[in-house]
Design a protein around this motif. Structure first.
Motif, PDB file in Angstrom:
ATOM      1  N   UNK A  21     -57.250 133.305  26.951  1.00 15.69           N
ATOM      2  CA  UNK A  21     -57.992 133.451  26.896  1.00 15.69           C
ATOM      3  C   UNK A  21     -59.213 131.975  26.460  1.00 15.69           C
ATOM      4  N   UNK A  22     -58.866 131.344  26.064  1.00 13.10           N
ATOM      5  CA  UNK A  22     -59.252 129.956  26.460  1.00 13.10           C
ATOM      6  C   UNK A  22     -60.087 129.201  27.668  1.00 13.10           C
ATOM      7  N   UNK A  23     -58.458 129.725  28.721  1.00 15.41           N
ATOM      8  CA  UNK A  23     -58.201 129.220  29.832  1.00 15.41           C
ATOM      9  C   UNK A  23     -59.528 130.433  30.082  1.00 15.41           C
ATOM     10  N   UNK A  24     -60.029 131.316  29.755  1.00 17.22           N
ATOM     11  CA  UNK A  24     -61.026 132.503  30.491  1.00 17.22           C
ATOM     12  C   UNK A  24     -62.419 131.848  29.791  1.00 17.22           C
ATOM     13  N   UNK A  25     -62.891 131.329  29.228  1.00 15.99           N
ATOM     14  CA  UNK A  25     -63.883 130.938  28.698  1.00 15.99           C
ATOM     15  C   UNK A  25     -63.830 129.154  29.053  1.00 15.99           C
ATOM     16  N   UNK A  26     -62.984 128.618  29.442  1.00 22.04           N
ATOM     17  CA  UNK A  26     -63.070 126.856  29.809  1.00 22.04           C
ATOM     18  C   UNK A  26     -63.405 127.211  31.311  1.00 22.04           C
ATOM     19  N   UNK A  27     -63.205 128.257  32.207  1.00 20.85           N
ATOM     20  CA  UNK A  27     -63.415 128.560  33.823  1.00 20.85           C
ATOM     21  C   UNK A  27     -65.311 129.571  33.333  1.00 20.85           C
ATOM     22  N   UNK A  28     -64.979 130.401  32.534  1.00 18.35           N
ATOM     23  CA  UNK A  28     -66.674 130.438  32.088  1.00 18.35           C
ATOM     24  C   UNK A  28     -67.959 129.682  32.400  1.00 18.35           C
ATOM     25  N   UNK A  29     -66.854 128.445  31.652  1.00 18.97           N
ATOM     26  CA  UNK A  29     -68.206 127.226  30.659  1.00 18.97           C
ATOM     27  C   UNK A  29     -68.205 127.378  29.398  1.00 18.97           C
ATOM     28  N   UNK A  30     -67.796 128.042  29.022  1.00 10.93           N
ATOM     29  CA  UNK A  30     -68.109 128.129  27.614  1.00 10.93           C
ATOM     30  C   UNK A  30     -67.866 127.453  26.734  1.00 10.93           C
ATOM     31  N   UNK A  31     -66.250 126.716  26.636  1.00 10.66           N
ATOM     32  CA  UNK A  31     -66.179 125.739  26.308  1.00 10.66           C
ATOM     33  C   UNK A  31     -65.403 125.067  26.847  1.00 10.66           C
ATOM     34  N   UNK A  32     -66.118 123.479  26.498  1.00  4.86           N
ATOM     35  CA  UNK A  32     -65.328 122.354  27.221  1.00  4.86           C
ATOM     36  C   UNK A  32     -63.554 122.267  27.695  1.00  4.86           C
ATOM     37  N   UNK A  33     -63.030 121.440  29.035  1.00  7.38           N
ATOM     38  CA  UNK A  33     -62.166 122.126  28.752  1.00  7.38           C
ATOM     39  C   UNK A  33     -61.248 120.690  28.700  1.00  7.38           C
ATOM     40  N   UNK A  34     -59.999 119.553  28.632  1.00  2.82           N
ATOM     41  CA  UNK A  34     -59.821 118.574  28.093  1.00  2.82           C
ATOM     42  C   UNK A  34     -60.559 117.169  28.639  1.00  2.82           C
ATOM     43  N   UNK A  35     -60.364 116.035  27.397  1.00  4.91           N
ATOM     44  CA  UNK A  35     -61.025 115.399  27.242  1.00  4.91           C
ATOM     45  C   UNK A  35     -60.444 114.197  29.031  1.00  4.91           C
ATOM     46  N   UNK A  36     -61.361 114.024  29.291  1.00  2.20           N
ATOM     47  CA  UNK A  36     -60.887 113.326  31.015  1.00  2.20           C
ATOM     48  C   UNK A  36     -59.869 112.586  30.159  1.00  2.20           C
ATOM     49  N   UNK A  37     -58.617 112.490  31.460  1.00  2.00           N
ATOM     50  CA  UNK A  37     -57.954 111.638  31.515  1.00  2.00           C
ATOM     51  C   UNK A  37     -56.660 112.441  30.289  1.00  2.00           C
ATOM     52  N   UNK A  38     -56.974 113.043  29.509  1.00  2.00           N
ATOM     53  CA  UNK A  38     -55.879 113.996  29.066  1.00  2.00           C
ATOM     54  C   UNK A  38     -55.866 115.166  29.076  1.00  2.00           C
ATOM     55  N   UNK A  39     -55.119 115.466  28.091  1.00  2.00           N
ATOM     56  CA  UNK A  39     -54.044 116.976  27.815  1.00  2.00           C
ATOM     57  C   UNK A  39     -54.894 117.392  26.615  1.00  2.00           C
ATOM     58  N   UNK A  40     -55.646 116.957  25.866  1.00  2.00           N
ATOM     59  CA  UNK A  40     -56.486 116.857  24.439  1.00  2.00           C
ATOM     60  C   UNK A  40     -57.825 117.397  24.493  1.00  2.00           C
ATOM     61  N   UNK A  41     -57.549 118.771  23.616  1.00  2.00           N
ATOM     62  CA  UNK A  41     -58.904 118.892  23.727  1.00  2.00           C
ATOM     63  C   UNK A  41     -59.926 118.794  22.767  1.00  2.00           C
ATOM     64  N   UNK A  42     -61.876 118.001  22.453  1.00  2.00           N
ATOM     65  CA  UNK A  42     -62.118 117.679  21.278  1.00  2.00           C
ATOM     66  C   UNK A  42     -62.715 118.775  20.496  1.00  2.00           C
ATOM     67  N   UNK A  43     -62.166 119.133  18.984  1.00  2.00           N
ATOM     68  CA  UNK A  43     -62.053 119.367  18.555  1.00  2.00           C
ATOM     69  C   UNK A  43     -63.657 119.915  18.152  1.00  2.00           C
ATOM     70  N   UNK A  44     -64.450 118.696  18.310  1.00  2.00           N
ATOM     71  CA  UNK A  44     -65.848 118.578  17.488  1.00  2.00           C
ATOM     72  C   UNK A  44     -67.300 118.963  18.942  1.00  2.00           C
ATOM     73  N   UNK A  45     -66.628 119.188  20.388  1.00  2.00           N
ATOM     74  CA  UNK A  45     -66.917 119.738  21.705  1.00  2.00           C
ATOM     75  C   UNK A  45     -67.159 121.214  21.949  1.00  2.00           C
ATOM     76  N   UNK A  46     -65.742 121.530  21.476  1.00  2.00           N
ATOM     77  CA  UNK A  46     -65.602 122.671  21.512  1.00  2.00           C
ATOM     78  C   UNK A  46     -66.699 123.775  20.078  1.00  2.00           C
ATOM     79  N   UNK A  47     -66.316 123.022  18.651  1.00  2.00           N
ATOM     80  CA  UNK A  47     -67.515 123.397  17.383  1.00  2.00           C
ATOM     81  C   UNK A  47     -69.073 123.101  18.299  1.00  2.00           C
ATOM     82  N   UNK A  48     -69.290 122.318  19.103  1.00  2.00           N
ATOM     83  CA  UNK A  48     -70.314 122.103  19.177  1.00  2.00           C
ATOM     84  C   UNK A  48     -71.360 123.360  20.157  1.00  2.00           C
ATOM     85  N   UNK A  49     -70.227 123.549  21.345  1.00  2.00           N
ATOM     86  CA  UNK A  49     -70.478 124.408  22.432  1.00  2.00           C
ATOM     87  C   UNK A  49     -69.886 125.992  21.933  1.00  2.00           C
ATOM     88  N   UNK A  50     -69.395 126.097  21.291  1.00  2.00           N
ATOM     89  CA  UNK A  50     -68.991 127.591  20.197  1.00  2.00           C
ATOM     90  C   UNK A  50     -70.843 127.486  18.855  1.00  2.00           C
TER      91      UNK A  50
END
Length: 80
Positions: A21-50
């Motif tokens: 479901x997270x992958x689907x949200x990312x594809x739809x542009x609802x939440x951001x993907x991982x931080x550039x050049x990493x495999x980590x997701x920014x918690x604050x960016x997720x909060x802002x998107x939500x």
């Protein structure tokens, strides 16, 4: 201490959804993907998107982020 950068599994759990479901949200542009050049997701960016999706108001969630600008450009290009 709560880490700011989350693994994909942790990001999905943080959002209360499964990884697929997270992958689907990312594809739809609802939440951001991982931080550039990493495999980590920014918690604050997720909060802002939500916050934006939930129409919550705060100065932080209303500011136009680089992610939001990029998403708007993608939508505009897709719509011609």
């Amino acid at each position: 201490m709560t880490p700011r950068l989350l693994t994909k599994q942790d990001a999905a759990e943080y959002c209360g959804v499964c990884v697929a479901t997270l992958d689907s949200y990312i594809r739809q542009g609802l939440v951001p993907g991982p931080v550039a050049n990493t495999r980590r997701f920014d918690r604050k960016a997720i909060d802002m998107a939500l916050d934006k999706l939930s129409k919550l108001t705060s100065s932080e969630s209303q500011s136009s982020t680089a992610y939001e600008k990029r998403q708007a450009r993608k939508r505009a290009q897709a719509n011609g």
